[in-house]
Design a protein around this motif. Structure first.
Motif, PDB file in Angstrom:
ATOM      1  N   ASP A 115       0.861  -1.181   0.000  1.00 27.37           N
ATOM      2  CA  ASP A 115       0.000   0.000   0.000  1.00 27.37           C
ATOM      3  C   ASP A 115       0.894   1.226   0.000  1.00 27.37           C
ATOM      4  O   ASP A 115       2.066   1.161   0.406  1.00 27.37           O
ATOM      5  N   ARG A 116       0.361   2.343  -0.437  1.00 30.76           N
ATOM      6  CA  ARG A 116       1.153   3.569  -0.491  1.00 30.76           C
ATOM      7  C   ARG A 116       1.428   4.135   0.895  1.00 30.76           C
ATOM      8  O   ARG A 116       2.379   4.898   1.088  1.00 30.76           O
ATOM      9  N   SER A 117       0.599   3.767   1.853  1.00 25.79           N
ATOM     10  CA  SER A 117       0.820   4.228   3.220  1.00 25.79           C
ATOM     11  C   SER A 117       1.693   3.234   3.981  1.00 25.79           C
ATOM     12  O   SER A 117       1.729   2.050   3.661  1.00 25.79           O
ATOM     13  N   SER A 118       2.401   3.722   4.984  1.00 28.86           N
ATOM     14  CA  SER A 118       3.318   2.877   5.746  1.00 28.86           C
ATOM     15  C   SER A 118       2.575   2.127   6.854  1.00 28.86           C
ATOM     16  O   SER A 118       1.599   2.632   7.423  1.00 28.86           O
ATOM     17  N   VAL A 119       3.060   0.927   7.160  1.00 30.38           N
ATOM     18  CA  VAL A 119       2.486   0.173   8.274  1.00 30.38           C
ATOM     19  C   VAL A 119       3.036   0.705   9.588  1.00 30.38           C
ATOM     20  O   VAL A 119       4.141   1.248   9.649  1.00 30.38           O
ATOM     21  N   TYR A 120       2.257   0.549  10.649  1.00 31.59           N
ATOM     22  CA  TYR A 120       2.666   0.965  11.987  1.00 31.59           C
ATOM     23  C   TYR A 120       1.969   0.071  13.007  1.00 31.59           C
ATOM     24  O   TYR A 120       1.129  -0.764  12.667  1.00 31.59           O
ATOM     25  N   ILE A 121       2.318   0.226  14.266  1.00 36.23           N
ATOM     26  CA  ILE A 121       1.649  -0.500  15.348  1.00 36.23           C
ATOM     27  C   ILE A 121       0.625   0.434  15.970  1.00 36.23           C
ATOM     28  O   ILE A 121       0.964   1.544  16.393  1.00 36.23           O
ATOM     29  N   ASP A 122      -0.642  -0.005  16.015  1.00 33.65           N
ATOM     30  CA  ASP A 122      -1.682   0.872  16.571  1.00 33.65           C
ATOM     31  C   ASP A 122      -1.810   0.695  18.088  1.00 33.65           C
ATOM     32  O   ASP A 122      -1.059  -0.067  18.712  1.00 33.65           O
ATOM     33  N   LYS A 123      -2.749   1.383  18.677  1.00 33.04           N
ATOM     34  CA  LYS A 123      -2.900   1.388  20.129  1.00 33.04           C
ATOM     35  C   LYS A 123      -3.333   0.037  20.686  1.00 33.04           C
ATOM     36  O   LYS A 123      -3.239  -0.203  21.889  1.00 33.04           O
ATOM     37  N   ASN A 124      -3.827  -0.841  19.825  1.00 30.62           N
ATOM     38  CA  ASN A 124      -4.200  -2.193  20.243  1.00 30.62           C
ATOM     39  C   ASN A 124      -3.098  -3.211  19.942  1.00 30.62           C
ATOM     40  O   ASN A 124      -3.313  -4.414  20.035  1.00 30.62           O
ATOM     41  N   GLY A 125      -1.918  -2.712  19.543  1.00 28.05           N
ATOM     42  CA  GLY A 125      -0.800  -3.602  19.258  1.00 28.05           C
ATOM     43  C   GLY A 125      -0.919  -4.355  17.953  1.00 28.05           C
ATOM     44  O   GLY A 125      -0.293  -5.397  17.765  1.00 28.05           O
ATOM     45  N   ARG A 126      -1.696  -3.821  17.010  1.00 26.65           N
ATOM     46  CA  ARG A 126      -1.930  -4.484  15.731  1.00 26.65           C
ATOM     47  C   ARG A 126      -1.102  -3.832  14.623  1.00 26.65           C
ATOM     48  O   ARG A 126      -0.716  -2.672  14.714  1.00 26.65           O
ATOM     49  N   LEU A 127      -0.871  -4.598  13.571  1.00 25.62           N
ATOM     50  CA  LEU A 127      -0.191  -4.077  12.388  1.00 25.62           C
ATOM     51  C   LEU A 127      -1.229  -3.334  11.556  1.00 25.62           C
ATOM     52  O   LEU A 127      -2.167  -3.938  11.036  1.00 25.62           O
ATOM     53  N   ALA A 128      -1.079  -2.029  11.447  1.00 22.99           N
ATOM     54  CA  ALA A 128      -2.157  -1.214  10.885  1.00 22.99           C
ATOM     55  C   ALA A 128      -1.655  -0.227   9.837  1.00 22.99           C
ATOM     56  O   ALA A 128      -0.451   0.000   9.668  1.00 22.99           O
ATOM     57  N   ARG A 129      -2.627   0.358   9.111  1.00 23.29           N
ATOM     58  CA  ARG A 129      -2.350   1.405   8.128  1.00 23.29           C
ATOM     59  C   ARG A 129      -3.494   2.407   8.133  1.00 23.29           C
ATOM     60  O   ARG A 129      -4.612   2.100   8.530  1.00 23.29           O
ATOM     61  N   ARG A 130      -3.191   3.587   7.593  1.00 19.94           N
ATOM     62  CA  ARG A 130      -4.223   4.589   7.329  1.00 19.94           C
ATOM     63  C   ARG A 130      -4.133   4.985   5.864  1.00 19.94           C
ATOM     64  O   ARG A 130      -3.035   5.104   5.318  1.00 19.94           O
ATOM     65  N   PHE A 131      -5.281   5.174   5.259  1.00 19.47           N
ATOM     66  CA  PHE A 131      -5.318   5.536   3.840  1.00 19.47           C
ATOM     67  C   PHE A 131      -6.388   6.601   3.642  1.00 19.47           C
ATOM     68  O   PHE A 131      -7.513   6.477   4.139  1.00 19.47           O
ATOM     69  N   ASN A 132      -6.021   7.664   2.917  1.00 19.09           N
ATOM     70  CA  ASN A 132      -6.955   8.776   2.751  1.00 19.09           C
ATOM     71  C   ASN A 132      -6.790   9.375   1.359  1.00 19.09           C
ATOM     72  O   ASN A 132      -5.692   9.769   0.965  1.00 19.09           O
ATOM     73  N   ASN A 133      -7.878   9.380   0.581  1.00 24.33           N
ATOM     74  CA  ASN A 133      -7.851  10.045  -0.724  1.00 24.33           C
ATOM     75  C   ASN A 133      -9.152  10.808  -0.916  1.00 24.33           C
ATOM     76  O   ASN A 133      -9.903  11.017   0.042  1.00 24.33           O
ATOM     77  N   SER A 134      -9.439  11.198  -2.126  1.00 21.77           N
ATOM     78  CA  SER A 134     -10.625  12.021  -2.380  1.00 21.77           C
ATOM     79  C   SER A 134     -11.928  11.242  -2.224  1.00 21.77           C
ATOM     80  O   SER A 134     -12.995  11.839  -2.057  1.00 21.77           O
ATOM     81  N   GLY A 135     -11.831   9.894  -2.267  1.00 21.91           N
ATOM     82  CA  GLY A 135     -13.054   9.087  -2.197  1.00 21.91           C
ATOM     83  C   GLY A 135     -13.334   8.452  -0.860  1.00 21.91           C
ATOM     84  O   GLY A 135     -14.494   8.410  -0.404  1.00 21.91           O
TER      85      GLY A 135
END
Length: 215
Positions: A115-135
């Protein structure tokens, strides 16, 4: 006072029985089953680490039919929260991940995702991403389904429809994700849990790091 002494004595006796391997049933709870399950999980977890180390020593992994890629960075994380960590290969930019797990005595391929966004560890200790575009605006994390396939769970705001959805599905599938409408409140709570906590701690795949981080 006598009643308190009896309770303390019974508690100590139960602890001793569990320690030496005699786990009684108390109030319908079979402590022997709990103890055996914990022991099995611990043994599997130890075996998985040894298998991952051998797997990484090959210095290459298979993704897709007849495609070979050099291993760059690795980390381990329990994606499905079953007590056994998965081996996760990550590219230099934290955008592509390839996931393996340990099942039936072997290292098993689970899936790959870019994915174009980078993976990170979220507050629940999960492997997560965020994605945001015009849609759409998506907050999602990766886990495994019962078949040990890489699985996505996303909380999505559709900017065109102006509606909120929970989406789930296999990462490597031609089928669309399952989409269910959710409330704005549910969406906001999910997004809070999926908020950034820390960067993924990844390690260059070399002998020193395998010995240091796989134990």
């Amino acid at each position: 006072m006598k009643g308190i002494k009896k309770i303390i004595l019974f508690g100590l006796l139960s602890l001793c029985l569990v320690t030496v391997g005699f786990a009684p049933t108390l109030n319908g709870v079979d402590f022997s089953s709990i103890s055996n399950a914990a022991s099995t999980t611990s043994s599997t977890a130890n075996s998985s680490i040894k298998a991952y180390k051998k797997f990484l020593q090959k210095n290459k992994y298979v993704y897709g039919p007849d495609k070979y890629y050099k291993m760059n960075y690795f980390t381990t994380l329990d994606l499905d929260k079953n007590g056994v960590k998965e081996l996760i290969m990550i590219d230099k930019n934290n955008k592509e991940v390839t996931v393996y797990t340990y099942s039936n005595g072997k290292v098993k391929y689970c899936g790959n995702m870019y994915d174009r966004s980078s993976v990170y560890i979220d507050k629940n200790g999960r492997l997560a991403r965020r994605f945001n575009n015009s849609g759409v605006k998506m907050n999602y994390y990766l886990t495994l389904n019962k078949k040990k396939q890489l699985y996505l769970v996303s909380y999505t705001y559709d900017k065109i429809e102006k509606k909120y959805y929970k989406e789930t599905g296999l990462v490597e599938s031609s089928e669309d994700y399952n989409r269910t409408k959710i409330s704005k409140t549910t969406y906001k709570k999910a997004v809070q849990k999926a908020a950034f906590s820390k960067n993924v701690s990844k390690h260059l795949n070399n002998s020193s790091n395998r010995d240091k981080y796989l134990k």
